[in-house]
Design a protein around this motif. Structure first.
Motif, PDB file in Angstrom:
ATOM      1  N   ALA A 107      74.625 -15.245 -22.982  1.00  0.00           N
ATOM      2  CA  ALA A 107      73.871 -13.994 -22.864  1.00  0.00           C
ATOM      3  C   ALA A 107      72.958 -14.033 -21.642  1.00  0.00           C
ATOM      4  O   ALA A 107      72.308 -15.058 -21.368  1.00  0.00           O
ATOM      5  N   PRO A 108      72.882 -12.929 -20.878  1.00  0.00           N
ATOM      6  CA  PRO A 108      71.976 -12.892 -19.732  1.00  0.00           C
ATOM      7  C   PRO A 108      70.523 -12.798 -20.182  1.00  0.00           C
ATOM      8  O   PRO A 108      70.207 -12.087 -21.148  1.00  0.00           O
ATOM      9  N   VAL A 109      69.652 -13.513 -19.515  1.00  0.00           N
ATOM     10  CA  VAL A 109      68.225 -13.473 -19.819  1.00  0.00           C
ATOM     11  C   VAL A 109      67.442 -13.424 -18.513  1.00  0.00           C
ATOM     12  O   VAL A 109      68.001 -13.639 -17.431  1.00  0.00           O
ATOM     13  N   ALA A 110      66.171 -13.118 -18.615  1.00  0.00           N
ATOM     14  CA  ALA A 110      65.237 -13.227 -17.499  1.00  0.00           C
ATOM     15  C   ALA A 110      64.236 -14.314 -17.855  1.00  0.00           C
ATOM     16  O   ALA A 110      63.732 -14.356 -18.981  1.00  0.00           O
ATOM     17  N   ILE A 111      63.949 -15.192 -16.913  1.00  0.00           N
ATOM     18  CA  ILE A 111      63.011 -16.287 -17.139  1.00  0.00           C
ATOM     19  C   ILE A 111      61.819 -16.093 -16.214  1.00  0.00           C
ATOM     20  O   ILE A 111      61.958 -16.126 -14.987  1.00  0.00           O
ATOM     21  N   LYS A 112      60.657 -15.839 -16.797  1.00  0.00           N
ATOM     22  CA  LYS A 112      59.440 -15.662 -16.007  1.00  0.00           C
ATOM     23  C   LYS A 112      58.629 -16.947 -16.045  1.00  0.00           C
ATOM     24  O   LYS A 112      58.268 -17.431 -17.118  1.00  0.00           O
ATOM     25  N   ARG A 113      58.355 -17.477 -14.881  1.00  0.00           N
ATOM     26  CA  ARG A 113      57.554 -18.695 -14.777  1.00  0.00           C
ATOM     27  C   ARG A 113      56.161 -18.334 -14.269  1.00  0.00           C
ATOM     28  O   ARG A 113      56.011 -17.657 -13.259  1.00  0.00           O
ATOM     29  N   VAL A 114      55.164 -18.776 -15.008  1.00  0.00           N
ATOM     30  CA  VAL A 114      53.777 -18.489 -14.675  1.00  0.00           C
ATOM     31  C   VAL A 114      53.045 -19.814 -14.511  1.00  0.00           C
ATOM     32  O   VAL A 114      53.005 -20.623 -15.453  1.00  0.00           O
ATOM     33  N   SER A 115      52.490 -20.060 -13.334  1.00  0.00           N
ATOM     34  CA  SER A 115      51.756 -21.303 -13.108  1.00  0.00           C
ATOM     35  C   SER A 115      50.386 -21.222 -13.773  1.00  0.00           C
ATOM     36  O   SER A 115      49.773 -20.148 -13.846  1.00  0.00           O
ATOM     37  N   ARG A 116      49.918 -22.359 -14.229  1.00  0.00           N
ATOM     38  CA  ARG A 116      48.689 -22.396 -15.015  1.00  0.00           C
ATOM     39  C   ARG A 116      47.489 -21.830 -14.249  1.00  0.00           C
ATOM     40  O   ARG A 116      46.649 -21.124 -14.816  1.00  0.00           O
ATOM     41  N   GLU A 117      47.409 -22.115 -12.945  1.00  0.00           N
ATOM     42  CA  GLU A 117      46.237 -21.670 -12.196  1.00  0.00           C
ATOM     43  C   GLU A 117      46.229 -20.166 -11.948  1.00  0.00           C
ATOM     44  O   GLU A 117      45.207 -19.607 -11.547  1.00  0.00           O
ATOM     45  N   ARG A 118      47.352 -19.483 -12.198  1.00  0.00           N
ATOM     46  CA  ARG A 118      47.397 -18.031 -11.985  1.00  0.00           C
ATOM     47  C   ARG A 118      47.139 -17.247 -13.269  1.00  0.00           C
ATOM     48  O   ARG A 118      47.169 -16.021 -13.261  1.00  0.00           O
ATOM     49  N   ILE A 119      46.885 -17.952 -14.353  1.00  0.00           N
ATOM     50  CA  ILE A 119      46.632 -17.280 -15.630  1.00  0.00           C
ATOM     51  C   ILE A 119      45.146 -16.968 -15.730  1.00  0.00           C
ATOM     52  O   ILE A 119      44.314 -17.873 -15.734  1.00  0.00           O
ATOM     53  N   SER A 120      44.810 -15.683 -15.806  1.00  0.00           N
ATOM     54  CA  SER A 120      43.402 -15.280 -15.835  1.00  0.00           C
ATOM     55  C   SER A 120      42.894 -15.027 -17.248  1.00  0.00           C
ATOM     56  O   SER A 120      41.684 -15.104 -17.490  1.00  0.00           O
ATOM     57  N   GLU A 121      43.775 -14.709 -18.187  1.00  0.00           N
ATOM     58  CA  GLU A 121      43.351 -14.457 -19.569  1.00  0.00           C
ATOM     59  C   GLU A 121      44.285 -15.181 -20.522  1.00  0.00           C
ATOM     60  O   GLU A 121      45.490 -15.247 -20.320  1.00  0.00           O
ATOM     61  N   TRP A 122      43.686 -15.692 -21.597  1.00  0.00           N
ATOM     62  CA  TRP A 122      44.410 -16.529 -22.547  1.00  0.00           C
ATOM     63  C   TRP A 122      44.277 -15.970 -23.956  1.00  0.00           C
ATOM     64  O   TRP A 122      43.388 -15.174 -24.258  1.00  0.00           O
ATOM     65  N   ALA A 123      45.150 -16.405 -24.834  1.00  0.00           N
ATOM     66  CA  ALA A 123      45.052 -16.107 -26.260  1.00  0.00           C
ATOM     67  C   ALA A 123      45.168 -17.430 -27.012  1.00  0.00           C
ATOM     68  O   ALA A 123      45.903 -18.332 -26.592  1.00  0.00           O
ATOM     69  N   ARG A 124      44.439 -17.549 -28.105  1.00  0.00           N
ATOM     70  CA  ARG A 124      44.477 -18.774 -28.889  1.00  0.00           C
ATOM     71  C   ARG A 124      45.375 -18.584 -30.112  1.00  0.00           C
ATOM     72  O   ARG A 124      45.238 -17.608 -30.850  1.00  0.00           O
ATOM     73  N   LEU A 125      46.297 -19.497 -30.301  1.00  0.00           N
ATOM     74  CA  LEU A 125      47.206 -19.414 -31.438  1.00  0.00           C
ATOM     75  C   LEU A 125      46.541 -19.936 -32.700  1.00  0.00           C
ATOM     76  O   LEU A 125      45.463 -20.522 -32.661  1.00  0.00           O
ATOM     77  N   ARG A 126      47.205 -19.740 -33.827  1.00  0.00           N
ATOM     78  CA  ARG A 126      46.652 -20.197 -35.098  1.00  0.00           C
ATOM     79  C   ARG A 126      46.443 -21.705 -35.119  1.00  0.00           C
ATOM     80  O   ARG A 126      45.572 -22.202 -35.812  1.00  0.00           O
ATOM     81  N   ASN A 127      47.283 -22.436 -34.370  1.00  0.00           N
ATOM     82  CA  ASN A 127      47.147 -23.902 -34.349  1.00  0.00           C
ATOM     83  C   ASN A 127      46.132 -24.375 -33.321  1.00  0.00           C
ATOM     84  O   ASN A 127      45.985 -25.572 -33.090  1.00  0.00           O
ATOM     85  N   GLY A 128      45.444 -23.434 -32.668  1.00  0.00           N
ATOM     86  CA  GLY A 128      44.420 -23.799 -31.706  1.00  0.00           C
ATOM     87  C   GLY A 128      44.890 -23.881 -30.273  1.00  0.00           C
ATOM     88  O   GLY A 128      44.070 -24.008 -29.361  1.00  0.00           O
ATOM     89  N   ALA A 129      46.208 -23.829 -30.044  1.00  0.00           N
ATOM     90  CA  ALA A 129      46.730 -23.939 -28.685  1.00  0.00           C
ATOM     91  C   ALA A 129      46.443 -22.664 -27.897  1.00  0.00           C
ATOM     92  O   ALA A 129      46.385 -21.564 -28.452  1.00  0.00           O
ATOM     93  N   LEU A 130      46.280 -22.822 -26.581  1.00  0.00           N
ATOM     94  CA  LEU A 130      46.070 -21.688 -25.690  1.00  0.00           C
ATOM     95  C   LEU A 130      47.371 -21.335 -24.991  1.00  0.00           C
ATOM     96  O   LEU A 130      48.083 -22.210 -24.502  1.00  0.00           O
TER      97      LEU A 130
END
Length: 322
Positions: free
Chosen positions: A79-102
């Protein structure tokens, strides 16, 4: 579509703002909001194989302020997909998961709007934490084109075709609102058109945020789509700003170019229409582009407007091909 419009395809503002952000870490505030709903992104399974064992990455499709997107293939079924790669230093806003991970807020927003049965928003299929940051795996229609290029090939869209596509964008925005998501970068480049079916999908939530009733004092998006209240007072409400961007989009579809190019143009608010654009369509655009935010329609008002009540025509699908 003029050369000036082509040159003005600027990258999103990417969260830059003249006003300071709200106090406190953004991921804590947003993470709390996410963890109280069933929309929080589940953590990746520890036993899941790495990205390279499940997907084959292909050529670059495009890049911007929020990351780079590559074509890809799911090895299990091709199946065709799109893969978006985001480098950590370019992330300006985060969300915290239930397990505490960002995780990037974009990932959480995509998960919130990815629901079986609704096809108007790009679906998040998988995600991985990789050494340089994160990889988001999304669906990719095989024969697709972003709406900007679709429009560029035709110079402008006839009203029946514009109506069919615009109605789909409205459905996507309504779906996002129902899931508590504000896209903040609605524009032709962020609408994907399946040329085989005429189906439109809203993509790229890299500028998005959690929908709130109170004002926003940070802007993400594309300058030519900014509402006048942001330029004049440095803040805005989510829904009226969304309606403004929808008015800009519809103008571009039926006229073939953007109505405004500078902050001065936006504040002046002067609209000029070619004679071919119907009075009903002009009324809808002018209503969306009311200078006073409280004078703009709400989303449901748009669905009930007479211009959008016209029945779908077979011509809409037939004209998908250049």
């Amino acid at each position: 579509m003029t050369p000036a419009d082509a040159a003005s395809r600027k990258a999103p503002l990417g969260g830059a703002a003249p006003c300071p952000p709200l106090p406190g870490p953004p991921w804590f505030r947003l993470g709390r909001a996410l963890s109280k709903s069933d929309s929080a992104v589940p953590p990746a399974r520890a036993e899941k194989p790495p990205l390279e064992q499940l997907y084959r990455q292909g050529p670059l499709l495009g890049s911007g302020g929020c990351g780079s997107v590559y074509s890809g293939t799911r090895l299990a079924d091709g199946a065709p997909v799109a893969i978006k790669r985001v480098s950590r230093e370019r992330i300006s806003e985060w969300a915290r998961l239930r397990n505490g991970a960002l995780v990037p807020l974009e990932l959480a927003l995509l998960w919130m709007v990815s629901r079986p049965g609704f096809r108007g928003v790009v679906q998040l299929l998988d995600w991985f934490e990789v050494p340089e940051g994160f990889a988001l795996v999304m669906e990719r229609p095989q024969r697709c084109q972003d709406l900007w290029y679709f429009l560029h090939q035709r110079r402008f869209l006839t009203e029946p075709v514009a109506r069919g596509l615009f109605r789909q964008v409205l459905e996507a925005v309504r779906h996002c609102s129902s899931r508590g998501v504000l896209h903040r970068d609605i524009k032709a480049e962020n609408v994907l058109v399946d040329l085989a079916t005429g189906e439109a999908k809203l993509i790229d939530f890299g500028c998005g945020t959690i929908l709130q009733d109170t004002i926003y004092t940070r802007m993400s998006g594309t300058p030519e789509y900014s509402p006048p209240e942001w330029i004049l007072v440095g803040c805005y409400h989510g829904q009226p700003a969304t309606i403004w961007s929808l008015g800009i989009l519809l103008y571009e579809l039926v006229c073939g170019h953007l109505p405004f190019h500078t902050n001065e143009d936006i504040v002046r608010g002067q609209l000029v229409f070619p004679p071919r654009v119907s009075q009903e369509c002009q009324h809808l655009i002018r209503w969306c582009l009311s200078m006073e935010p409280t004078h703009r329609p709400c989303l449901e008002d748009l669905f009930e407007h007479s211009w959008l009540q016209e029945p779908c025509l077979a011509q809409e699908t037939a004209e998908m091909h250049p």
